[in-house]
Design a protein around this motif. Sequence first.
Motif, PDB file in Angstrom:
ATOM      1  N   GLY A  41     -19.699  14.449 -23.960  1.00  0.00           N
ATOM      2  CA  GLY A  41     -18.659  15.059 -24.784  1.00  0.00           C
ATOM      3  C   GLY A  41     -17.957  14.035 -25.642  1.00  0.00           C
ATOM      4  N   SER A  42     -17.799  14.342 -26.934  1.00  0.00           N
ATOM      5  CA  SER A  42     -17.180  13.399 -27.872  1.00  0.00           C
ATOM      6  C   SER A  42     -15.871  13.937 -28.442  1.00  0.00           C
ATOM      7  CB  SER A  42     -18.143  13.089 -29.029  1.00  0.00           C
ATOM      8  OG  SER A  42     -18.430  14.277 -29.764  1.00  0.00           O
ATOM      9  N   GLY A  43     -15.223  14.816 -27.701  1.00  0.00           N
ATOM     10  CA  GLY A  43     -13.935  15.318 -28.142  1.00  0.00           C
ATOM     11  C   GLY A  43     -12.830  14.344 -27.798  1.00  0.00           C
ATOM     12  N   TYR A  44     -11.607  14.845 -27.804  1.00  0.00           N
ATOM     13  CA  TYR A  44     -10.452  14.001 -27.528  1.00  0.00           C
ATOM     14  C   TYR A  44     -10.575  13.330 -26.162  1.00  0.00           C
ATOM     15  CZ  TYR A  44      -5.530  12.625 -27.162  1.00  0.00           C
ATOM     16  OH  TYR A  44      -4.369  11.912 -27.027  1.00  0.00           O
ATOM     17  N   ALA A  45     -11.017  14.090 -25.164  1.00  0.00           N
ATOM     18  CA  ALA A  45     -11.130  13.552 -23.809  1.00  0.00           C
ATOM     19  C   ALA A  45     -12.236  12.502 -23.729  1.00  0.00           C
ATOM     20  CB  ALA A  45     -11.385  14.684 -22.816  1.00  0.00           C
ATOM     21  N   GLU A  61     -20.709  -1.053 -19.371  1.00  0.00           N
ATOM     22  CA  GLU A  61     -21.568  -0.324 -20.294  1.00  0.00           C
ATOM     23  C   GLU A  61     -21.124   1.139 -20.350  1.00  0.00           C
ATOM     24  OE1 GLU A  61     -26.242   0.841 -21.107  1.00  0.00           O
ATOM     25  OE2 GLU A  61     -25.721  -0.464 -19.398  1.00  0.00           O
ATOM     26  N   ILE A  62     -20.901   1.626 -21.578  1.00  0.00           N
ATOM     27  CA  ILE A  62     -20.398   2.989 -21.793  1.00  0.00           C
ATOM     28  C   ILE A  62     -21.318   3.701 -22.761  1.00  0.00           C
ATOM     29  CG2 ILE A  62     -18.437   4.390 -22.571  1.00  0.00           C
ATOM     30  CD1 ILE A  62     -16.708   1.785 -22.150  1.00  0.00           C
ATOM     31  N   ARG A  63     -21.699   4.925 -22.407  1.00  0.00           N
ATOM     32  CA  ARG A  63     -22.514   5.749 -23.290  1.00  0.00           C
ATOM     33  C   ARG A  63     -21.843   7.110 -23.444  1.00  0.00           C
ATOM     34  NH1 ARG A  63     -28.568   4.638 -20.682  1.00  0.00           N
ATOM     35  NH2 ARG A  63     -28.467   2.343 -20.787  1.00  0.00           N
ATOM     36  N   VAL A  64     -21.788   7.589 -24.666  1.00  0.00           N
ATOM     37  CA  VAL A  64     -21.234   8.912 -24.970  1.00  0.00           C
ATOM     38  C   VAL A  64     -22.343   9.775 -25.537  1.00  0.00           C
ATOM     39  CG1 VAL A  64     -19.566  10.215 -26.344  1.00  0.00           C
ATOM     40  CG2 VAL A  64     -18.917   7.997 -25.375  1.00  0.00           C
ATOM     41  N   LEU A  65     -22.585  10.905 -24.893  1.00  0.00           N
ATOM     42  CA  LEU A  65     -23.600  11.862 -25.347  1.00  0.00           C
ATOM     43  C   LEU A  65     -22.891  13.095 -25.894  1.00  0.00           C
ATOM     44  CD1 LEU A  65     -25.142   9.935 -23.433  1.00  0.00           C
ATOM     45  CD2 LEU A  65     -26.412  11.907 -22.592  1.00  0.00           C
ATOM     46  N   THR A  66     -23.289  13.540 -27.069  1.00  0.00           N
ATOM     47  CA  THR A  66     -22.613  14.683 -27.673  1.00  0.00           C
ATOM     48  C   THR A  66     -23.581  15.575 -28.425  1.00  0.00           C
ATOM     49  OG1 THR A  66     -20.909  15.361 -29.270  1.00  0.00           O
ATOM     50  CG2 THR A  66     -22.006  13.257 -29.680  1.00  0.00           C
ATOM     51  N   GLN A  67     -23.377  16.871 -28.348  1.00  0.00           N
ATOM     52  CA  GLN A  67     -24.168  17.813 -29.126  1.00  0.00           C
ATOM     53  C   GLN A  67     -23.727  17.834 -30.590  1.00  0.00           C
ATOM     54  OE1 GLN A  67     -25.400  21.629 -27.193  1.00  0.00           O
ATOM     55  NE2 GLN A  67     -23.765  21.119 -25.745  1.00  0.00           N
ATOM     56  N   GLU A  68     -22.519  17.339 -30.854  1.00  0.00           N
ATOM     57  CA  GLU A  68     -21.984  17.336 -32.209  1.00  0.00           C
ATOM     58  C   GLU A  68     -22.480  16.104 -32.971  1.00  0.00           C
ATOM     59  OE1 GLU A  68     -17.828  18.262 -32.641  1.00  0.00           O
ATOM     60  OE2 GLU A  68     -17.779  19.292 -30.713  1.00  0.00           O
ATOM     61  N   VAL A 107     -23.348   5.651 -28.695  1.00  0.00           N
ATOM     62  CA  VAL A 107     -23.094   7.069 -28.952  1.00  0.00           C
ATOM     63  C   VAL A 107     -24.426   7.738 -29.305  1.00  0.00           C
ATOM     64  CG1 VAL A 107     -21.844   8.769 -30.337  1.00  0.00           C
ATOM     65  CG2 VAL A 107     -20.763   6.569 -29.785  1.00  0.00           C
ATOM     66  N   TYR A 108     -24.691   8.883 -28.699  1.00  0.00           N
ATOM     67  CA  TYR A 108     -25.904   9.647 -28.980  1.00  0.00           C
ATOM     68  C   TYR A 108     -25.517  10.981 -29.614  1.00  0.00           C
ATOM     69  CZ  TYR A 108     -28.116   6.316 -25.804  1.00  0.00           C
ATOM     70  OH  TYR A 108     -28.560   5.160 -25.205  1.00  0.00           O
ATOM     71  N   PRO A 109     -25.469  11.057 -30.962  1.00  0.00           N
ATOM     72  CA  PRO A 109     -25.167  12.320 -31.620  1.00  0.00           C
ATOM     73  C   PRO A 109     -26.303  13.330 -31.441  1.00  0.00           C
ATOM     74  CG  PRO A 109     -24.858  10.438 -33.097  1.00  0.00           C
ATOM     75  CD  PRO A 109     -25.634   9.973 -31.922  1.00  0.00           C
ATOM     76  N   HIS A 110     -25.951  14.608 -31.525  1.00  0.00           N
ATOM     77  CA  HIS A 110     -26.929  15.694 -31.468  1.00  0.00           C
ATOM     78  C   HIS A 110     -27.813  15.590 -30.222  1.00  0.00           C
ATOM     79  CE1 HIS A 110     -25.718  16.749 -35.512  1.00  0.00           C
ATOM     80  NE2 HIS A 110     -25.920  15.495 -35.884  1.00  0.00           N
ATOM     81  N   CYS A 111     -27.223  15.129 -29.148  1.00  0.00           N
ATOM     82  CA  CYS A 111     -27.933  14.967 -27.878  1.00  0.00           C
ATOM     83  C   CYS A 111     -27.523  16.095 -26.935  1.00  0.00           C
ATOM     84  CB  CYS A 111     -27.619  13.609 -27.255  1.00  0.00           C
ATOM     85  SG  CYS A 111     -28.457  13.312 -25.681  1.00  0.00           S
ATOM     86  N   THR A 112     -28.472  16.915 -26.557  1.00  0.00           N
ATOM     87  CA  THR A 112     -28.207  18.023 -25.644  1.00  0.00           C
ATOM     88  C   THR A 112     -28.660  17.638 -24.235  1.00  0.00           C
ATOM     89  OG1 THR A 112     -28.525  19.657 -27.393  1.00  0.00           O
ATOM     90  CG2 THR A 112     -28.710  20.441 -25.124  1.00  0.00           C
ATOM     91  N   ALA A 138     -17.030  15.808 -19.933  1.00  0.00           N
ATOM     92  CA  ALA A 138     -15.936  16.116 -20.856  1.00  0.00           C
ATOM     93  C   ALA A 138     -16.473  17.137 -21.844  1.00  0.00           C
ATOM     94  CB  ALA A 138     -15.446  14.853 -21.562  1.00  0.00           C
ATOM     95  N   SER A 139     -17.058  18.189 -21.277  1.00  0.00           N
ATOM     96  CA  SER A 139     -17.843  19.147 -22.055  1.00  0.00           C
ATOM     97  C   SER A 139     -17.016  20.225 -22.727  1.00  0.00           C
ATOM     98  CB  SER A 139     -18.907  19.788 -21.162  1.00  0.00           C
ATOM     99  OG  SER A 139     -18.356  20.225 -19.939  1.00  0.00           O
ATOM    100  N   GLY A 140     -15.696  20.222 -22.523  1.00  0.00           N
ATOM    101  CA  GLY A 140     -14.819  21.100 -23.281  1.00  0.00           C
ATOM    102  C   GLY A 140     -14.959  22.570 -22.941  1.00  0.00           C
ATOM    103  N   ALA A 141     -14.632  23.407 -23.908  1.00  0.00           N
ATOM    104  CA  ALA A 141     -14.624  24.855 -23.720  1.00  0.00           C
ATOM    105  C   ALA A 141     -15.165  25.528 -24.969  1.00  0.00           C
ATOM    106  CB  ALA A 141     -13.208  25.339 -23.418  1.00  0.00           C
TER     107      ALA A 141
END
Length: 417
Positions: A41-45, A61-68, A107-112, A138-141
Amino acid sequence: MLDISEPVVATAAVSAPVVPAVQLQTPPAATLPRQPIVIIGSGYAGYGLAQALRKADPKVEIRVLTQESGHLYSKPALSIGLAQGKSAAALSGETPLAIEKRLNIRVYPHCTVERIDSAAQRLHTNFGEMEYGQLVLASGAQPIRLPIEGDTAALLSVNNLHDYQRLRERLVGVRRVAILGDGLIGCEFANDLASSGFAVSVIGLGHWPMERLLPEEAGRQLQLALSELGVSWHLENTLQRIEPAEDGYRLSLADGQSVEADLVLSAVGLRPNLSLAETAGVAVGRGIQVDAQLQTSQPGIYALGDCIEIDGQLLPYLAPINQGIQALCKTLLGRPVKVSYPLMPVTVKTPAAPLCLLPPTVGVAGEWRCTLTADGLSAGYYDIEGALCGFVLLGRQAQLQRNTLLQSCQNAQRAVA
């Protein structure tokens, strides 16, 4: 071939290419100094936690995966962007590539993420597989979808930057907008759209706007202020059917009325995203259930933001997310901390009627007491013993009482504790 198992220094382009799902190889454990903290999740959280982690530990090491797309933006700004003349591009801040460089993360954009294997600590994604050491959901709503008959092509929701872009596109040549939902988000959009020159109709179940959060006197004042901007109201009502008309759409309401509109914006609320957590065997209820350290029922998996349920409550506001970020950051770095939520007033973005509120705890018996001010009102919620445990301040003059009333609520809370 893209291997998301290997540490790298930069992503590819912002717009994701179509990448076939492949089985990727992970380097032997001995080559990795520490398994990564992976945030979904790449939102505020999600980005807020990544930033806090990097500030506290320059090496983890930090990785952020996001569908956006991975761009940094403010979700609260989506409901006030029109009146400010902001395009989606203007609301978009840093690119994922810039975030990677600034925070030294991946960061991995468009990653489902399709599935979580909690036993093996592996994620199955459309890019391949990835191991994690600690995982944060941090998958939101997502917007609640009501079962509405007819031509739902007229209906859209705004929950992210892409949705906002679609709204801006759909508003070209539009004059009449109907908003489904009379809650906080519905009222913010009503203010924003009406201030931008659109004819706005609000359809909602409440007796007055924001009925769950406001006493009737405050709700009626908010309704009047938005009416003066040109907003029309269809309360104690709901939308049943949408039909094409000669000019736009005809909306059939439950009470037999009809409303003409060119576009329908659904703002009836959000529902936490639970499906991914369920694939990992994580306990869920209304949200992803977490303990005081924001850990789920599965060891090594945590949750943060709009998706969580803690002590039976959902906390979909920025202030509690901030508290969660600070506590979870320490926990993930080996210093377990219980999250603590102070009293956190909410500011509603309705400039026609400036509004700040501290909702009383659900289930506390008491009553609202309202006092009119020169440009609004001040309302306090008092329990059966006369202690102040919530408030609503409407109007600029009433806002001056915020700190005093907050202090009174804090004192009452300490007295009970």
